[in-house]
Enzyme design. Structure first.
Site, mmCIF file in Angstrom:
data_model
loop_
_atom_site.group_PDB
_atom_site.id
_atom_site.type_symbol
_atom_site.label_atom_id
_atom_site.label_comp_id
_atom_site.label_asym_id
_atom_site.label_seq_id
_atom_site.Cartn_x
_atom_site.Cartn_y
_atom_site.Cartn_z
ATOM 1 N N HIS A 32 0.790 -1.238 0.000
ATOM 2 C CA HIS A 32 0.000 0.000 0.000
ATOM 3 C C HIS A 32 0.823 1.290 0.000
ATOM 4 O O HIS A 32 0.270 2.374 -0.120
ATOM 5 C CB HIS A 32 -0.969 0.035 1.187
ATOM 6 C CG HIS A 32 -0.304 0.410 2.493
ATOM 7 N ND1 HIS A 32 0.374 -0.507 3.251
ATOM 8 C CD2 HIS A 32 -0.208 1.597 3.145
ATOM 9 C CE1 HIS A 32 0.860 0.098 4.325
ATOM 10 N NE2 HIS A 32 0.527 1.382 4.284
HETATM 11 C C1 UD1 Z 1 -2.022 6.191 5.279
HETATM 12 C C2 UD1 Z 1 -0.745 6.715 5.921
HETATM 13 C C3 UD1 Z 1 0.307 5.624 5.908
HETATM 14 C C4 UD1 Z 1 -0.205 4.347 6.545
HETATM 15 C C5 UD1 Z 1 -1.530 3.944 5.911
HETATM 16 C C6 UD1 Z 1 -2.106 2.785 6.682
HETATM 17 C C7 UD1 Z 1 -0.321 9.117 5.566
HETATM 18 C C8 UD1 Z 1 0.483 10.103 4.825
HETATM 19 N N1 UD1 Z 1 -0.205 7.841 5.162
HETATM 20 O O1 UD1 Z 1 -1.724 5.889 3.938
HETATM 21 O O2 UD1 Z 1 1.430 6.048 6.646
HETATM 22 O O3 UD1 Z 1 0.732 3.325 6.359
HETATM 23 O O4 UD1 Z 1 -2.450 5.036 5.983
HETATM 24 O O5 UD1 Z 1 -3.031 2.069 5.940
HETATM 25 O O6 UD1 Z 1 -1.022 9.463 6.479
HETATM 26 N N2 UD1 Z 1 -9.017 5.090 0.727
HETATM 27 C C9 UD1 Z 1 -10.261 4.542 0.609
HETATM 28 N N3 UD1 Z 1 -10.943 4.245 1.759
HETATM 29 C C10 UD1 Z 1 -10.451 4.489 2.994
HETATM 30 C C11 UD1 Z 1 -9.189 5.064 3.104
HETATM 31 C C12 UD1 Z 1 -8.478 5.360 1.965
HETATM 32 O O7 UD1 Z 1 -10.762 4.305 -0.482
HETATM 33 O O8 UD1 Z 1 -11.136 4.193 3.995
HETATM 34 C C13 UD1 Z 1 -8.247 5.372 -0.517
HETATM 35 C C14 UD1 Z 1 -8.518 6.758 -1.091
HETATM 36 O O9 UD1 Z 1 -8.482 6.645 -2.481
HETATM 37 C C15 UD1 Z 1 -7.311 7.537 -0.614
HETATM 38 C C16 UD1 Z 1 -6.207 6.489 -0.615
HETATM 39 O O10 UD1 Z 1 -6.849 5.290 -0.224
HETATM 40 O O11 UD1 Z 1 -7.013 8.624 -1.442
HETATM 41 C C17 UD1 Z 1 -5.069 6.785 0.325
HETATM 42 O O12 UD1 Z 1 -5.541 7.028 1.646
HETATM 43 P P1 UD1 Z 1 -4.695 7.947 2.667
HETATM 44 O O13 UD1 Z 1 -5.296 7.861 4.013
HETATM 45 O O14 UD1 Z 1 -4.474 9.285 2.090
HETATM 46 O O15 UD1 Z 1 -3.280 7.275 2.670
HETATM 47 P P2 UD1 Z 1 -2.866 5.749 2.872
HETATM 48 O O16 UD1 Z 1 -2.211 5.297 1.625
HETATM 49 O O17 UD1 Z 1 -4.016 4.978 3.397
HETATM 50 N N1 UDP Z 2 -4.149 -5.054 8.883
HETATM 51 C C1 UDP Z 2 -5.449 -5.535 9.013
HETATM 52 N N2 UDP Z 2 -6.115 -5.912 7.868
HETATM 53 C C2 UDP Z 2 -5.553 -5.866 6.630
HETATM 54 C C3 UDP Z 2 -4.221 -5.362 6.525
HETATM 55 C C4 UDP Z 2 -3.560 -4.961 7.666
HETATM 56 O O1 UDP Z 2 -5.973 -5.603 10.122
HETATM 57 O O2 UDP Z 2 -6.224 -6.216 5.655
HETATM 58 C C5 UDP Z 2 -3.436 -4.622 10.101
HETATM 59 C C6 UDP Z 2 -2.100 -5.270 10.303
HETATM 60 O O3 UDP Z 2 -2.244 -6.506 10.976
HETATM 61 C C7 UDP Z 2 -1.347 -4.230 11.117
HETATM 62 C C8 UDP Z 2 -1.897 -2.926 10.591
HETATM 63 O O4 UDP Z 2 -3.137 -3.244 9.952
HETATM 64 O O5 UDP Z 2 -1.641 -4.328 12.488
HETATM 65 C C9 UDP Z 2 -0.947 -2.328 9.608
HETATM 66 O O6 UDP Z 2 -1.566 -1.303 8.914
HETATM 67 P P1 UDP Z 2 -1.106 -0.826 7.472
HETATM 68 O O7 UDP Z 2 -0.361 -1.897 6.790
HETATM 69 O O8 UDP Z 2 -2.320 -0.291 6.810
HETATM 70 O O9 UDP Z 2 -0.188 0.434 7.814
HETATM 71 P P2 UDP Z 2 1.321 0.648 8.323
HETATM 72 O O10 UDP Z 2 1.566 -0.250 9.460
HETATM 73 O O11 UDP Z 2 2.222 0.402 7.161
HETATM 74 O O12 UDP Z 2 1.347 2.090 8.686
#
Ligand code: UD1
Ligand code: UDP
Length: 382
Positions: A219
């Site tokens: 991601h």
């Molecule tokens: C964010 C965090 C990242 C973390 C990740 C965990 C920042 C800069 N990044 O990244 O550090 O590892 O969360 O998962 O804060 N979207 C949906 N539904 C949702 C949420 C997101 O469709 O419920 C889609 C949208 O298109 C959105 C994209 O995901 O634009 C990215 O979401 P965003 O929260 O901006 O960043 P993440 O990549 O999730």
């Molecule tokens: N996780 C989850 N369901 C999923 C993918 C991840 O519950 O489908 C959990 C995972 O076990 C971990 C956390 O989400 O505890 C990690 O989040 P993510 O990978 O989104 O973000 P990051 O840790 O890189 O910030």
């Protein structure tokens, strides 16, 4: 009674917050009152609500419903909303987890009106400022009063940046206190592991056999948004599955789901879709994720949390990033950083296939990090 305001927004923060909320409810309910603010950064049910339901986290007192957007717009909306709540609630301190835009917004809002900041997962550094999270972490650490570093390396990073190893209170913005306290995610993994064994049927439901499949997650923005990288990652996944006749299950982040068809070549996209060994599924709950992790042969991920959980559950891990801030995992020999390089990923997989024994030393505390954090907050925040 201390009033503590917790900021959450993204999936991993909701999960991390479960560790502290659980300890507050069971051990410190007479000393700490927690107000939870959800920024709304993640909003799909399977990225947010599922964790509240499953992990017994209190319903948020506020939801800013900020949603997705550019970094600037998303963070600005959060700052505005958090500031308003801070002025109304007047908490003794604010708790920030990790390095997302929600953490950064909390740091900016609280520091400007002098609400003490507690940063959990402080001191992590990738030393790569093209990563949005690296900027967020540095900014959060820079304005925090109590900084809880989960690993020795994270603690050392703070010392290198000029934080004092030892100092006396009262602690403040200008006299911050740093701790090496273990990892609240390790607390969670220990706590929820047996519950996952009992409740989750995901391994069976997906016709997976214990120790005979790979779990993968992707991601990170550079991996999803840069077609060259995304294609290399999926070429490697495809080859590994076919050459080893091994199933690969990929609970997919919505960001990646939206970009697969756009950024993969049309040929690779249809190969992935028709390869019966590759199973792309919607994001799963935390208990389901733990079950998938515990039963996998190996984990491939660019997630910070998932690479650590691989270690907690004693699985080898291929880290699909150019570097990691969890350097201990690599030093222990159970994780290899391959970046998004097809041949490196395949090489790492082959190496792990041949490895008979891995070492998983105690690096993340004793499972009581959240309790330690609560005690220090009670002692040091007035
Ligand atoms: C964010 C965090 C990242 C973390 C990740 C965990 C920042 C800069 N990044 O990244 O550090 O590892 O969360 O998962 O804060 N979207 C949906 N539904 C949702 C949420 C997101 O469709 O419920 C889609 C949208 O298109 C959105 C994209 O995901 O634009 C990215 O979401 P965003 O929260 O901006 O960043 P993440 O990549 O999730
Ligand atoms: N996780 C989850 N369901 C999923 C993918 C991840 O519950 O489908 C959990 C995972 O076990 C971990 C956390 O989400 O505890 C990690 O989040 P993510 O990978 O989104 O973000 P990051 O840790 O890189 O910030």
């Amino acid at each position: 009674m201390l009033k503590l305001l917790t900021i959450i927004g993204a999936r991993p923060q909701i999960i991390k917050a479960a560790a502290l909320s659980r300890i507050i409810q069971t051990k410190f309910s007479d000393k700490i009152r927690e107000i939870i603010v959800h920024t709304g950064q993640h909003y799909d049910d399977n990225m947010s609500q599922v964790f509240f339901d499953e992990l017994n986290i209190p319903h948020p007192n506020y939801n800013l419903n900020v949603g997705s957007g550019s970094h600037g717009k998303q963070t600005a909306l959060m700052i505005e909303g958090i500031e308003e709540i801070l002025l109304k609630e007047k908490p003794n301190c604010i708790i920030l987890y990790g390095d997302t835009n929600s953490s950064l917004a909390g740091a900016v809002a609280a520091s400007k009106i002098l609400v003490p900041i507690i940063h959990i997962e402080a001191g992590l550094r990738s030393y790569n400022k093209s990563m949005p999270e690296e900027i967020n972490r540095i900014m959060c650490d820079g304005v925090s009063t109590l900084l809880f570093a989960p690993t020795k390396t994270a603690f050392g990073n703070l010392v290198k940046e000029g934080f004092k190893k030892k100092n006396v209170g009262p602690f403040s913005f200008d006299n911050p206190k740093i701790y090496h306290c273990g990892d609240v995610m390790f607390d969670n993994s220990l706590f929820f592991s047996a519950i996952a064994d009992e409740k989750s049927t995901i391994v069976k439901d997906n016709n997976l056999e214990q120790g005979k499949y790979v779990l993968a997650t992707i991601h990170r923005n550079n991996n999803t948004d840069e077609p060259v990288r995304l294609n290399a990652l999926f070429r490697a996944i495809n080859k590994i599955s076919l050459e080893n006749k091994i199933k690969i299950i990929l609970p997919i982040h919505p960001r990646t789901a939206k970009l697969l068809s756009q950024n993969l070549s049309s040929e690779l996209y249809s190969t992935i879709k028709t390869n019966e060994l590759i199973k792309i599924i919607s994001p799963v709950s935390f208990l389901e994720m733990i079950a998938l992790e515990k039963n996998a042969f190996l984990i491939m991920t660019d997630s910070g949390g998932v690479q650590k959980e691989a270690f907690f559950f004693k699985k080898p891990c291929i880290i699909l990033r150019p570097e990691t801030e969890w350097v201990e995992l690599v030093k222990s020999g159970s994780a290899i950083v391959t970046d998004a390089k097809e041949t490196e990923i395949i090489k790492a997989f082959e190496k792990f296939k041949k490895t008979k024994r891995f070492k998983f030393p105690d690096l993340f505390g004793d499972g009581n990090a959240a309790e330690f954090i609560c005690k220090e907050i009670i002692k040091n925040i007035k």
